[in-house]
Structure formats: structure tokens, C-alpha cells
Write a protein that holds these residues in place. Sequence first.
Motif, PDB file in Angstrom:
ATOM      1  N   GLU A 203      -6.368  -1.218  -4.342  1.00  8.72           N
ATOM      2  CA  GLU A 203      -7.287  -0.375  -3.617  1.00  8.72           C
ATOM      3  C   GLU A 203      -6.540   0.860  -3.128  1.00  8.72           C
ATOM      4  O   GLU A 203      -7.151   1.980  -2.904  1.00  8.72           O
ATOM      5  CB  GLU A 203      -7.312  -1.137  -2.100  1.00  8.72           C
ATOM      6  CG  GLU A 203      -8.294  -2.268  -2.127  1.00  8.72           C
ATOM      7  CD  GLU A 203      -9.794  -1.759  -2.471  1.00  8.72           C
ATOM      8  OE1 GLU A 203     -10.028  -0.581  -1.988  1.00  8.72           O
ATOM      9  OE2 GLU A 203     -10.417  -2.402  -3.556  1.00  8.72           O
TER      10      GLU A 203
ATOM     11  N   ARG B  20       0.849  -1.067   0.107  1.00  7.55           N
ATOM     12  CA  ARG B  20      -0.056   0.003   0.200  1.00  7.55           C
ATOM     13  C   ARG B  20       0.896   1.199   0.076  1.00  7.55           C
ATOM     14  O   ARG B  20       0.702   2.166  -0.820  1.00  7.55           O
ATOM     15  CB  ARG B  20      -1.176   0.128   1.285  1.00  7.55           C
ATOM     16  CG  ARG B  20      -1.710   1.350   1.143  1.00  7.55           C
ATOM     17  CD  ARG B  20      -2.627   1.171   2.589  1.00  7.55           C
ATOM     18  NE  ARG B  20      -2.110   1.198   3.981  1.00  7.55           N
ATOM     19  CZ  ARG B  20      -1.318   1.985   4.505  1.00  7.55           C
ATOM     20  NH1 ARG B  20      -1.267   3.109   3.967  1.00  7.55           N
ATOM     21  NH2 ARG B  20      -1.127   1.871   5.731  1.00  7.55           N
TER      22      ARG B  20
ATOM     23  N   LYS C  32      -4.251  -6.849  -4.887  1.00  4.66           N
ATOM     24  CA  LYS C  32      -5.406  -6.473  -4.593  1.00  4.66           C
ATOM     25  C   LYS C  32      -5.329  -5.223  -3.681  1.00  4.66           C
ATOM     26  O   LYS C  32      -5.923  -4.110  -3.862  1.00  4.66           O
ATOM     27  CB  LYS C  32      -6.307  -7.425  -3.788  1.00  4.66           C
ATOM     28  CG  LYS C  32      -7.773  -7.258  -3.869  1.00  4.66           C
ATOM     29  CD  LYS C  32      -8.408  -8.437  -3.351  1.00  4.66           C
ATOM     30  CE  LYS C  32      -9.568  -8.205  -2.788  1.00  4.66           C
ATOM     31  NZ  LYS C  32     -10.128  -8.716  -1.670  1.00  4.66           N
TER      32      LYS C  32
ATOM     33  N   LYS D  16      -6.887   3.582  -6.060  1.00  9.19           N
ATOM     34  CA  LYS D  16      -8.118   4.369  -5.830  1.00  9.19           C
ATOM     35  C   LYS D  16      -8.048   5.428  -4.953  1.00  9.19           C
ATOM     36  O   LYS D  16      -8.413   6.698  -5.191  1.00  9.19           O
ATOM     37  CB  LYS D  16      -9.252   3.425  -5.246  1.00  9.19           C
ATOM     38  CG  LYS D  16      -9.388   2.378  -6.304  1.00  9.19           C
ATOM     39  CD  LYS D  16     -10.818   1.545  -5.636  1.00  9.19           C
ATOM     40  CE  LYS D  16     -10.899   0.041  -6.368  1.00  9.19           C
ATOM     41  NZ  LYS D  16     -11.892  -0.712  -5.553  1.00  9.19           N
ATOM     42  N   GLN D  17      -7.336   5.290  -3.841  1.00  4.27           N
ATOM     43  CA  GLN D  17      -7.346   6.428  -2.742  1.00  4.27           C
ATOM     44  C   GLN D  17      -6.316   7.388  -3.258  1.00  4.27           C
ATOM     45  O   GLN D  17      -6.589   8.591  -3.016  1.00  4.27           O
ATOM     46  CB  GLN D  17      -6.873   5.754  -1.347  1.00  4.27           C
ATOM     47  CG  GLN D  17      -6.630   6.559  -0.375  1.00  4.27           C
ATOM     48  CD  GLN D  17      -5.356   6.980  -0.135  1.00  4.27           C
ATOM     49  OE1 GLN D  17      -4.355   6.027  -0.421  1.00  4.27           O
ATOM     50  NE2 GLN D  17      -4.934   8.127  -0.024  1.00  4.27           N
TER      51      GLN D  17
END
Length: 251
Positions: free
Chosen positions: A135, A95, A131, A138-139
Motif C-alpha cells: 500500500e 509503512r 500488505k 503505491k503512495q
Amino acid sequence: MRRFFIEESKITGPMISITGSDAAHIKKVLRMKSGDRIGLFDGRGFEYEARIENLLAGSVEVSIIKRFLSASESPVQIIVAQALLKDKKMDILARQLTEIGVARLIPFTSIRSVPRPDKKRLSARRKRWEKIAIEALKQCRRGHVTKIGETITFNDIIKINDECDLKIVFWENESKPVSDAVQQVHDRHYRKILAVLGSEGGFSEKEIEDARACGFVTASLGPRILRAETAAVAACTILQYLFGDMGLKKS
Ligand code: SAH
């Protein structure tokens, strides 16, 4: 404008069908109506402006109004090779590195990394990291998703050439900072950088010797020993600052 991820394969014509949880979100949470505009991005560098046409039972149909290249990509492609870390640390890294704009994350096994997990488990972990990267995309409003590589060995990593114009190992026993280790810092010359970071146990002298023999330079992240997951974030921030799009004026 609200943005949604859409797989490139779904963009086959001027009308696109959004399904699954995004469709439910558009209808039930955002309560959008036909005529409303949304943004779409495909994770491969394209973004779209779209108009909602039909709200159907299981999907939302939208028409594409505009297609444009994402402006949130760094001029430098940073590839991070990270020795496998324990527990959920790699999840967090997937992330954070996406947010910092890293192009690719390649996990590897090394002398001091955790015992090599079996192939099946690694493939499941890779899917999870992919995945997580989507995610995060998107943020953070990025246009390109961080590609997650298969887990390979340290020896494979140091043989990667891939036209990288800087190959750098962040080594806990090095005292030279990045700016000393590389040249032409002020020219922002590098366009593709391979940055290698160790596991909780760090690197062996032999690994560093082998990396140097393959054209790697070594650099320090300062006088403190950082935890592996902190080190990767710090290293990428420095590289984005020196060569990419964090902290410098756009030229
Ligand atoms: N167990 C080792 C530290 C490993 S830290 C020891 O005690 O010496 C995990 C990884 O983070 C390292 O392999 C390196 O890639 C990076 N790292 C942490 N601190 C660093 C520093 N000060 N300089 C360069 N790399 C560092």
C-alpha cells in the motif's frame, strides 16, 4: 498518470487484465475510458506505461506500451532489523520504512522485546506488514517493495552476513554518532547496510558485546532517547542521507 500495482505473475504478455478493486476504481471512480493511459508497477523494480483497451464487467484490459526500470530506488540497500514492538507500532514502521526506501525489514525477538508471539500469529502479522508495504509503495511511487522477513532471534540477526558492507547497531547507550562509527562517509562507499534497532526495552550489554564480536559497530542517534518507532525512522533517514538518495545531489 495514475499508477497501479500489478503482480509480476500477471504480466504474461502485451495484454494484461486488471481485476478487483483497482478495476472498479478505474471504471467507477476515475471513469477512465479505452485509450486512456495508466502507469503500472510490479514492486520488483519495473514500471510500465499502459493503455486501457477494454472495460469489462469484472476487469479492465490494458496493453503495455513501455517497460522501464524504476528510478526511485536508492543506491544503498538498507536492511532494517527491528526488535518486535508492541501493538500497531510495527504496522506503522512497515509503512514508514517503505517510504524512506528501506530494502528489507526483518523483525526479531531479543532479551527485552515483547514475549514471543506464537508462530501462527507471527505469520498473520507478517502478511499484514507485507500488505501495508505494498500500500505504501503505491503512495510513495517506489519501484521496489520493502521485503518483510520472517521473525528471527537476535542471535540470528548478528550472524547475518549477506555481503553487508556495514553492520550497525543503534544503541541508546552509545555516544558516538554514525559518522564517527563508520569510515569513508564522504566516499558514500557503502552499498548494503544492516541497521539493527532495539525494542522499547533497548539492548542488554551482552547483546551489544555479541554483536560487536560479529563485526557490528554501534552508533548513537543523538543525546535524546527516542521511542523505538521514531529511532528506526531517524536511523534510516541518516543512512539514506549519508549513503543513499536523501538530501544529496545525484552523482
Ligand atoms: N528503554 C531504553 C530505550 C530504548 S529505545 C532506555 O530507556 O534506555 C529503543 C531503541 O531505539 C533502542 O534500542 C535503540 O535501537 C534506538 N534508540 C533510541 N534512542 C537512541 C539513541 N539516542 N541512540 C541510539 N539508538 C537509540
